[in-house]
Design a protein around this motif. Structure first.
Motif, PDB file in Angstrom:
ATOM      1  N   GLU A  23      53.633 -14.867 -11.358  1.00 20.62           N
ATOM      2  CA  GLU A  23      52.694 -15.673 -12.231  1.00 20.62           C
ATOM      3  C   GLU A  23      52.504 -17.243 -11.581  1.00 20.62           C
ATOM      4  O   GLU A  23      53.628 -17.990 -11.570  1.00 20.62           O
ATOM      5  N   GLY A  24      51.391 -17.172 -11.279  1.00 23.53           N
ATOM      6  CA  GLY A  24      51.152 -18.729 -10.871  1.00 23.53           C
ATOM      7  C   GLY A  24      51.274 -18.892  -9.250  1.00 23.53           C
ATOM      8  O   GLY A  24      51.176 -20.047  -8.752  1.00 23.53           O
ATOM      9  N   ALA A  25      51.971 -17.886  -8.493  1.00 26.27           N
ATOM     10  CA  ALA A  25      52.468 -18.174  -7.089  1.00 26.27           C
ATOM     11  C   ALA A  25      51.467 -18.438  -6.310  1.00 26.27           C
ATOM     12  O   ALA A  25      51.335 -19.211  -5.209  1.00 26.27           O
ATOM     13  N   GLY A  26      50.295 -17.460  -6.268  1.00 25.00           N
ATOM     14  CA  GLY A  26      49.221 -17.725  -5.631  1.00 25.00           C
ATOM     15  C   GLY A  26      49.304 -16.861  -4.154  1.00 25.00           C
ATOM     16  O   GLY A  26      48.549 -16.914  -3.257  1.00 25.00           O
ATOM     17  N   GLY A  27      50.347 -16.011  -4.059  1.00 23.12           N
ATOM     18  CA  GLY A  27      50.429 -15.003  -2.795  1.00 23.12           C
ATOM     19  C   GLY A  27      51.062 -15.820  -1.748  1.00 23.12           C
ATOM     20  O   GLY A  27      51.893 -16.649  -1.714  1.00 23.12           O
ATOM     21  N   GLY A  28      50.990 -15.230  -0.380  1.00 26.08           N
ATOM     22  CA  GLY A  28      51.622 -15.848   0.667  1.00 26.08           C
ATOM     23  C   GLY A  28      51.438 -14.938   1.960  1.00 26.08           C
ATOM     24  O   GLY A  28      50.396 -14.038   1.953  1.00 26.08           O
ATOM     25  N   SER A  29      52.301 -14.925   3.004  1.00 24.49           N
ATOM     26  CA  SER A  29      51.952 -14.280   4.218  1.00 24.49           C
ATOM     27  C   SER A  29      53.564 -13.833   4.646  1.00 24.49           C
ATOM     28  O   SER A  29      54.641 -14.834   4.612  1.00 24.49           O
ATOM     29  N   ILE A  30      53.476 -12.782   5.214  1.00 22.37           N
ATOM     30  CA  ILE A  30      54.987 -12.179   5.600  1.00 22.37           C
ATOM     31  C   ILE A  30      54.671 -11.691   7.024  1.00 22.37           C
ATOM     32  O   ILE A  30      53.677 -10.990   7.271  1.00 22.37           O
ATOM     33  N   VAL A  31      55.386 -12.105   8.085  1.00 26.19           N
ATOM     34  CA  VAL A  31      55.429 -11.706   9.317  1.00 26.19           C
ATOM     35  C   VAL A  31      56.875 -10.879   9.591  1.00 26.19           C
ATOM     36  O   VAL A  31      58.079 -11.560   9.517  1.00 26.19           O
ATOM     37  N   ASN A  32      57.038  -9.500   9.840  1.00 26.95           N
ATOM     38  CA  ASN A  32      58.254  -8.883  10.175  1.00 26.95           C
ATOM     39  C   ASN A  32      58.205  -8.531  11.633  1.00 26.95           C
ATOM     40  O   ASN A  32      57.243  -8.300  12.195  1.00 26.95           O
ATOM     41  N   VAL A  33      59.287  -8.910  12.372  1.00 27.24           N
ATOM     42  CA  VAL A  33      59.628  -8.846  13.643  1.00 27.24           C
ATOM     43  C   VAL A  33      60.044  -7.146  14.124  1.00 27.24           C
ATOM     44  O   VAL A  33      60.986  -6.768  13.858  1.00 27.24           O
ATOM     45  N   SER A  34      58.961  -6.553  14.737  1.00 26.95           N
ATOM     46  CA  SER A  34      59.439  -5.331  14.947  1.00 26.95           C
ATOM     47  C   SER A  34      59.554  -5.208  16.718  1.00 26.95           C
ATOM     48  O   SER A  34      60.567  -6.206  16.943  1.00 26.95           O
ATOM     49  N   SER A  35      59.143  -4.491  17.451  1.00 30.57           N
ATOM     50  CA  SER A  35      59.531  -4.367  19.001  1.00 30.57           C
ATOM     51  C   SER A  35      58.489  -3.302  19.594  1.00 30.57           C
ATOM     52  O   SER A  35      57.858  -2.514  18.966  1.00 30.57           O
ATOM     53  N   ILE A  36      58.214  -3.855  20.961  1.00 28.61           N
ATOM     54  CA  ILE A  36      57.619  -2.651  21.816  1.00 28.61           C
ATOM     55  C   ILE A  36      58.296  -1.527  21.601  1.00 28.61           C
ATOM     56  O   ILE A  36      57.554  -0.136  21.837  1.00 28.61           O
ATOM     57  N   GLY A  37      59.608  -1.505  21.547  1.00 34.49           N
ATOM     58  CA  GLY A  37      60.432  -0.282  21.252  1.00 34.49           C
ATOM     59  C   GLY A  37      59.996   0.684  19.924  1.00 34.49           C
ATOM     60  O   GLY A  37      60.215   1.816  19.863  1.00 34.49           O
ATOM     61  N   GLY A  38      59.324  -0.054  19.172  1.00 33.57           N
ATOM     62  CA  GLY A  38      58.975   0.789  17.926  1.00 33.57           C
ATOM     63  C   GLY A  38      57.505   1.296  18.092  1.00 33.57           C
ATOM     64  O   GLY A  38      56.890   1.995  17.259  1.00 33.57           O
ATOM     65  N   THR A  39      56.874   0.888  19.188  1.00 34.71           N
ATOM     66  CA  THR A  39      55.445   1.460  19.621  1.00 34.71           C
ATOM     67  C   THR A  39      55.364   2.517  20.457  1.00 34.71           C
ATOM     68  O   THR A  39      54.384   3.349  20.283  1.00 34.71           O
TER      69      THR A  39
END
Length: 257
Positions: free
Chosen positions: A134-150
């Protein structure tokens, strides 16, 4: 610097070296308050000392990314110190170390999956709870994958599978939390000159040359180049980007079998 992240509080896992350490320095220079975590206390404190010496705002929290209590403590430290958590770069990862699928041991599978998949899930869980409070207002997350995952790479079946899982989990979280103001994206680095790559190079001295030949730019990436991509995704300049996987790989074609 451009104040790209000015005033934001950002948590970084696996920040004692490589991409994580580069990101910590960059984010601080771009105006963020950075909370850095890693298992290796001495190396983590060295990163924190350098950031502070450059005038950056930093909090170092020794934490194992596979330990839910450690991650919750790191997130709580961010909120206690700066009032909120605006962003996170979930970077901690582990190499498989090679070997064909049928030769991978149970211990190797569990160790890689524990860090690369479950560790990201545990970090996201703690981060999302803070960002949607409550009251935090959201945010942004970036997860490190790899070209090995594509695309598949010989000798990296388990590693690639965990990195693919990170992409899928990021997309799912983006769909689940978008209306609460949280963006979730992944980045997929190519061959990058980190400690992990150094370990691969010890086992196979030609690997950097061979991987560089697959990249349109003809060279491996540097940790700070990966960090720059993450910084943009965490910034307000990427405000309409979520559920995406950004390849930061120098234009790398699929690895040969």
């Amino acid at each position: 610097m451009t104040d790209l992240l000015k005033g934001k509080t950002i948590l970084i896992t696996g920040a004692s070296s490589g991409i994580g350490a580069s990101a910590a320095h960059l984010f601080a220079r771009e105006g963020a308050h950075v909370v850095i975590t890693a298992r290796r206390k001495a190396e983590l404190e060295q990163v924190a000392e350098r950031i502070a010496a450059d005038g950056g705002e930093v909090l170092a929290v020794q934490a194992d990314t596979t330990d839910a209590d450690d991650l919750s403590r790191a997130v709580a430290g961010a909120v206690e110190r700066w009032g909120r958590l605006d962003g996170a770069l979930n970077n901690a990862g582990r190499s498989q170390g090679g070997g064909r699928l049928a030769d991978v041991t149970d211990e190797t599978f569990d160790a890689v999956a524990e860090v690369n998949f479950k560790g990201v899930w545990l970090a996201m869980r703690a981060e999302l709870r803070a960002m949607t409070a409550e009251g935090a207002g959201g945010g942004s997350i970036v997860n490190v994958s790899s070209i090995g995952g594509t695309f598949g790479a010989a000798g990296q079946s388990v590693y690639g599978a965990t990195k693919a899982a990170v992409i899928a989990m990021s997309r799912a979280a983006a769909a689940e939390y978008g209306r609460e103001g949280v963006r979730v994206n992944a980045i997929a680095p190519g061959a990058t000159m980190t400690e992990m790559m150094a370990g691969w190079q010890q086992r196979d001295p030609s690997i950097v040359e061979r991987l560089s030949a697959l990249a349109a730019l003809g060279r491996p990436g540097q940790p700070d180049e990966i960090a720059e991509a993450a910084a943009w995704l965490l910034s307000d300049r990427a405000s309409y980007v979520t559920g995406m996987t950004l390849g930061v790989d120098g234009g790398t074609a699929p690895w040969p079998h």
